[in-house]
Design a protein around this motif. Structure first.
Motif, PDB file in Angstrom:
ATOM      1  N   ARG A   1      42.900  43.968  43.760  1.00  0.00           N
ATOM      2  CA  ARG A   1      43.068  44.909  42.978  1.00  0.00           C
ATOM      3  C   ARG A   1      42.543  46.239  42.983  1.00  0.00           C
ATOM      4  O   ARG A   1      43.184  47.256  42.837  1.00  0.00           O
TER       5      ARG A   1
ATOM      6  N   ILE B   1      40.782  39.441  36.142  1.00  0.00           N
ATOM      7  CA  ILE B   1      40.481  40.869  35.823  1.00  0.00           C
ATOM      8  C   ILE B   1      41.465  41.764  36.608  1.00  0.00           C
ATOM      9  O   ILE B   1      41.681  41.717  37.785  1.00  0.00           O
ATOM     10  N   GLY B   2      42.255  42.460  35.811  1.00  0.00           N
ATOM     11  CA  GLY B   2      43.241  43.310  36.629  1.00  0.00           C
ATOM     12  C   GLY B   2      44.417  42.799  36.629  1.00  0.00           C
ATOM     13  O   GLY B   2      45.524  43.357  36.815  1.00  0.00           O
TER      14      GLY B   2
ATOM     15  N   SER C   1      45.958  40.617  33.922  1.00  0.00           N
ATOM     16  CA  SER C   1      45.987  39.882  32.634  1.00  0.00           C
ATOM     17  C   SER C   1      47.445  39.786  32.280  1.00  0.00           C
ATOM     18  O   SER C   1      47.542  38.863  31.175  1.00  0.00           O
ATOM     19  N   GLY C   2      48.295  40.360  32.732  1.00  0.00           N
ATOM     20  CA  GLY C   2      49.647  40.238  32.366  1.00  0.00           C
ATOM     21  C   GLY C   2      50.143  40.809  30.958  1.00  0.00           C
ATOM     22  O   GLY C   2      49.438  41.416  30.147  1.00  0.00           O
TER      23      GLY C   2
ATOM     24  N   SER D   1      48.851  45.612  26.216  1.00  0.00           N
ATOM     25  CA  SER D   1      48.625  44.758  27.628  1.00  0.00           C
ATOM     26  C   SER D   1      48.360  45.887  28.916  1.00  0.00           C
ATOM     27  O   SER D   1      47.817  45.669  29.670  1.00  0.00           O
TER      28      SER D   1
ATOM     29  N   GLU E   1      44.997  47.051  28.379  1.00  0.00           N
ATOM     30  CA  GLU E   1      44.116  45.816  29.053  1.00  0.00           C
ATOM     31  C   GLU E   1      44.210  45.819  30.621  1.00  0.00           C
ATOM     32  O   GLU E   1      42.852  45.958  31.164  1.00  0.00           O
ATOM     33  N   ARG E   2      45.267  46.082  31.185  1.00  0.00           N
ATOM     34  CA  ARG E   2      45.137  45.691  32.747  1.00  0.00           C
ATOM     35  C   ARG E   2      44.560  46.863  33.387  1.00  0.00           C
ATOM     36  O   ARG E   2      43.999  46.789  34.342  1.00  0.00           O
ATOM     37  N   GLY E   3      44.476  48.299  33.005  1.00  0.00           N
ATOM     38  CA  GLY E   3      43.940  49.477  33.420  1.00  0.00           C
ATOM     39  C   GLY E   3      42.552  49.560  32.947  1.00  0.00           C
ATOM     40  O   GLY E   3      41.977  50.557  33.464  1.00  0.00           O
TER      41      GLY E   3
ATOM     42  N   ILE F   1      40.055  48.143  34.038  1.00  0.00           N
ATOM     43  CA  ILE F   1      39.011  48.216  35.224  1.00  0.00           C
ATOM     44  C   ILE F   1      39.268  49.408  36.029  1.00  0.00           C
ATOM     45  O   ILE F   1      38.321  49.767  36.845  1.00  0.00           O
ATOM     46  N   ASP F   2      40.462  50.155  35.799  1.00  0.00           N
ATOM     47  CA  ASP F   2      40.436  51.491  36.532  1.00  0.00           C
ATOM     48  C   ASP F   2      39.738  52.770  36.128  1.00  0.00           C
ATOM     49  O   ASP F   2      39.591  53.533  36.420  1.00  0.00           O
TER      50      ASP F   2
END
Lengths: 334, 623
Positions: free
Chosen positions: A139, A184-185, A187-188, B183, B186-188, B190-191
């Motif tokens: 990811r 992580i990354g 999570s949908g 969401s 949330e997914r971002g 980490i970036d």
């Protein structure tokens, strides 16, 4: 342009997977490597690839290891470092299989420190990363705008699994389940308006799969079985199918499908096809087969960000005889 | 169709089927129906979700024979799956960016979507007043509150609806979209770890959920002056912050408007609020522990419930025999012999001048243990664990421990019939198949897994020892401690299993013992082992009065799934023995010393010689 996210998985199959003998690895990886990522583990397979590479052509060797598992490594991490000491720079990264946040931060820190990473030639030995760490690394790499041709993935097959047990019925890789967590990354988007479909890429661990299903209690279950094998012994496919059949018998109305354990793009395609059957479901995928198909799941999840990847860490691993290294190496780019 | 397979999730059952399948033998269910915040605690499979399903309006309409507008409460089911709300990425917010606020936003958005979607399928009576009321609510409350929470209404969209159903559906779609936007954030995470920034809407209980629901309740189609029950199933699956947020809502005690009915699988380990204080029972909430009901009182109630559940499942699957006692037939020969002994003992006691009840209790207490001791010479393999009654006992108050093996028994019986070329319609389960399955289940599901734990831990220790000076000292210590705990627990279970077997085969008056009460305070080491045993499901722990009546003592009941493994009488949980913690401490270190002590000096030399029963009196109804 990000190398993975924008690439539709339809195009991926154009880059063929190469299967070679490990001893032919030098001829096949015949370029200078800026960064070589690998992961020390209790499996001997953790150094199979490193020992066949031309280490003098590696500028930076990055050896990851799970600090919480190091007691079971039998000195593999030292041996791996020894093998790679001829590279120009040797870096170790501490991961933690119980702390995904620490793992992600450690990997991110390393990747962020690489200047002009998009110009670097990177090789990743995916063999012995945990599924979760591999998914996170994948990811993070995917967000770095690296041309896909600049990253090569390598995978050493196992000649056999659970080698400390003779009888097929006695073979085990893990015991118990610690928890179920989203990766992580990945999570949908889990809509409260939809039902839940749990898709498992079933591997050698039907017990762990069973616990995942029982804990998750999804509305629908789809259990994928590998349609090919990369273990050296052909009986692996039959053993896998037998375990899959046993699982399916326990959960009536379960959907089944086949996927490739040798081609990430084909595994992704198989998943995509399966998901299409459930248009109004939240999709949760647990990749529990080999690392190649795990990359397949990651590819799809990067393409379809609404689906979720989950990870089910085991309480114990069969560290004594988890696997023995096979003689083959799989090489692929995304 | 295997009647013991769960082909449909409980939350998906139609109201008619849910009402038909529900076993209403819980008095807890009635407690749960009352207004007030309630925690409903019980192991997986103990029937919590079914209770909550029955509290939804569609079921309540059938049960109470009332229209929705006349129900006494409106129950909204909110199931929490492992990875729906407890997303790993949210852990990055800690000490970085509005951890509490964003977790609350996720929780509220999720709940609001569930609430509106369930209102959209509820059978509200649509009359000339209610639809305009809902439209007014939508414009003046729903949209306004969302905008106050930072939501930006899309300029290009005109929101319209013509029915109540569409109206609620629209609201669910809007909050679902808010959730979807979150969401993406949330997914971002980490970036953007160095600079996490969320700029979307932020919904909270105080600013959105509570005022919205309070206002909705005033609509004429809603039942008037009754609370909405927000029923959160498997709240263990919330993360730490979300639990704290939920506790804070509970501490507000808005029970006239909103009551939380929270089910847990006994892992809800957080009772702090955002203000740092604790929510406490009975002050803030009431608590129902399902397992208590089997082991502390009303013995017959669990069996009644299993009878009811099995009967309904057999009926539902179209099995001709719906009597559980007929379906799970015992070993007739064995049971006839036990019955002969029973009748003989009973007559003898009556002849001695005992009352009918006293004679019955005596016969019940001794017939089966004597059969095992005198006629089978304690041979585990010869004793047949078949029969509905015994299987109920073996399931130890956990319905799933009954259903799981029953499922395998049904499949095996079907296979047997098919192999024999007979009709594959299963009309009953042979005693042989029941016995085989339950014995294997006993070993596989519990003892076998336990052995695996030990083996894999031993492998890790061995690996470490090979590393010599490179070993991680802290990790080694932890592993060794864990190994010791596994070994000690194994020792303890072995000693107890063997001791209970010895008691069963002895001449003492109460031979049906499956529990121990610890006379004094166990030391830290023993407590750790006992906790580990409870965590793995080998024991259930309760607190009772000590033998002197001066304080409390720990009562540990061994899981009766181990009865077939040790060759015990599974119906023998009524009796318990007091024991000093020192004896158990010695047993966990060296079981052989204690076993040989018991062998040479008798059980009473170690365990308190007096007899204790969990129940005041044996009851005829139980037998």
């Amino acid at each position: 342009m990000q190398f993975l996210i924008v690439v539709s998985i339809h195009y991926l199959s154009k880059r063929a997977m190469r299967k070679i003998e490990l001893k032919e690895l030098r001829q096949n990886i015949d370029f200078d490597i800026d960064y070589f990522f690998c992961c020390a583990s209790f499996e001997e397979r953790c150094f199979s690839i490193a020992q066949y590479l031309d280490v003098t052509r590696i500028k930076n060797s990055i050896v990851c290891y799970n600090e919480d598992q190091v007691n079971s490594f039998k000195g593999h991490e030292l041996k791996l470092q020894e093998i790679l000491k001829a590279s120009q720079n040797l870096i170790t990264i501490r991961l933690n299989s119980d702390k995904p946040l620490s793992t992600a931060e450690a990997l991110l820190k390393e990747l962020t420190a690489i200047e002009k990473i998009e110009t670097k030639r990177i090789v990743v030995d995916i063999t012995t990363f945990t599924h979760e760490a591999l998914l996170i690394l994948f990811r993070l790499l995917s967000s770095k705008k690296i041309p896909s041709s600049n990253i090569t993935f390598l995978y050493n097959n196992a000649s056999d699994y659970a080698v400390n047990e003779i009888e097929n019925s006695e073979k085990w890789l893990t015991v118990g389940v610690k928890e179920i967590r989203s990766v992580i990354g990945y999570s949908g988007f889990m809509s409260p308006l939809k039902k839940n479909l749990l898709i498992v890429l079933v591997g050698f661990e039907p017990e762990r799969t069973k616990k995942l299903i029982d804990n998750y209690e999804p509305h629908a279950i789809s259990l994928g079985v590998g349609n090919d094998y990369c273990a050296d012994i052909s009986s692996a496919i039959e053993t896998n199918k037998q375990k899959h059949r046993e699982l399916v018998q326990q959960y009536p109305n379960t959907f089944t499908f086949e996927f490739s354990v040798l081609e990430p793009s084909e595994a992704a395609e198989a998943l995509k096809k399966e998901i299409k059957k459930f248009p109004n479901y939240n999709i949760i995928i647990a990749p529990m087969n080999n690392k190649i198909s795990t990359i397949g799941a990651a590819l799809l999840a990067l393409d379809n960000t609404e689906l979720q990847l989950c990870y089910v860490p085991a309480r114990y691993y069969n560290t004594d005889g988890y696997s023995t290294p096979g003689s083959k190496c799989y090489i692929f780019e995304i | 169709m295997n009647p013991f397979h769960s082909t449909t999730s409980t939350d998906e059952l139609t109201a008619e089927n849910a009402v038909r399948l529900f076993s209403n033998v819980f008095s807890e269910f009635n407690i749960l129906l009352n207004p007030g915040h309630t925690f409903l605690n019980g192991a997986r499979g103990s029937g919590k979700t079914m209770m909550l399903r029955l509290m939804q309006p569609d079921c309540q309409e059938i049960i109470s024979k009332r229209k929705i507008s006349h129900l006494k409460f409106l129950g909204i089911y909110i199931g929490v799956k492992d990875t729906h709300l407890k997303k790993t990425d949210l852990g990055f917010l800690k000490n970085r960016h509005a951890e509490t606020m964003l977790n609350e936003h996720l929780l509220v958005s999720h709940m609001a979507t569930k609430i509106f979607s369930q209102f959209s399928v509820a059978q509200f009576e649509q009359d000339a007043i209610c639809l305009p009321q809902l439209k007014k609510f939508f414009d003046e409350y729903f949209i306004t509150h969302l905008e106050d929470c930072g939501w930006i209404k899309p300029a290009s969209i005109q929101y319209e609806f013509k029915t109540l159903k569409d109206g609620f559906n629209l609201m669910a779609q809007i909050t679902d979209k808010i959730l979807k936007s979150f969401s993406v954030f949330e997914r971002g995470i980490i970036d953007n770890l160095e600079k996490i920034s969320y700029s979307g809407a932020v919904l909270s209980y105080g600013n959105f959920l509570f005022p919205i629901l309070k206002q909705l309740k005033t609509l004429s189609c809603f039942p008037q002056n009754v609370p909405i029950y927000l029923m959160i199933d498997d709240a263990d699956n919330l993360n730490r912050v979300q639990k704290i947020v939920l506790n804070t809502w509970i501490s507000m005690r808005h029970i006239g408007s909103i009551c939380f009915k929270i089910s847990t699988q006994l892992n809800y380990n957080q009772f702090r609020t955002l203000h740092g204080d604790r929510i406490e029972t009975p002050h803030d909430y009431s608590e129902i522990n399902i397992a208590d009901r089997y082991t502390t009182s009303s013995k017959g109630f669990y069996k009644e419930r299993v009878v009811d559940v099995v009967q309904k499942r057999l009926e539902f699957a179209g099995v001709k025999t719906t009597d559980p006692f007929e379906f799970f037939r015992p070993d007739v020969k064995q049971e006839e012999r036990v019955k002969e002994l029973f009748e003989k003992y009973k007559s003898e006691q009556i002849a001695k001048g005992k009352t009918e009840k006293q004679a019955y209790d005596y016969a019940y207490r001794y017939a089966r243990p004597d059969f095992i001791r005198d006629e089978l010479k304690g041979n585990r393999d010869k004793y047949n664990y078949a029969g509905f009654e015994q299987l109920v006992h073996i399931s130890s108050g956990n319905m799933r421990q009954f259903i799981e093996p029953a499922k395998i028994m049904f499949d095996n019986m079907k296979t047997k019939l098919e192999e024999a070329g007979e009709s594959n319609e299963v009309g009953f389960i042979s005693d042989k198949i029941q016995d085989e399955v339950i014995k294997k289940y006993s070993v596989d599901e519990f003892y076998g897994e336990f052995e695996k734990l030990l083996k894999s831990n031993l492998d890790s220790i061995k690996d470490e020892e090979m590393r010599g000076d490179n070993a991680d000292v802290k990790k080694v210590e932890e592993l060794k401690k864990e190994k010791k705990n596994i070994e000690k627990l194994k020792n303890l279970i072995d000693v107890l299993g063997n001791t209970f077997k010895r008691i069963l085969l002895s001449d003492v008056s109460e031979r049906r013992v499956f529990s121990i009460a610890i006379q004094d305070e166990p030391n830290e080491e023993l407590n750790e082992v006992l906790s580990f045993g409870i965590e793995l499901g080998y024991f259930q722990k309760y607190v009772i009065g000590n033998k002197y009546g001066t304080g409390k003592a720990q009562l540990l009941i061994l899981n009766r799934i181990l009865a077939p493994h040790f060759g015990l009488d599974p119906s023998s949980f009524a009796g318990y023995k007091f024991v000093k913690s020192g004896e158990l401490s010695s047993a966990i270190d060296n079981p052989q010393v204690l076993i040989s002590k018991i062998r040479s000096r008798g059980v009473d030399a170690i365990f308190d010689s007096s007899q204790h029963s969990l129940f005041k009196q044996e009851s005829h109804e139980e037998n």
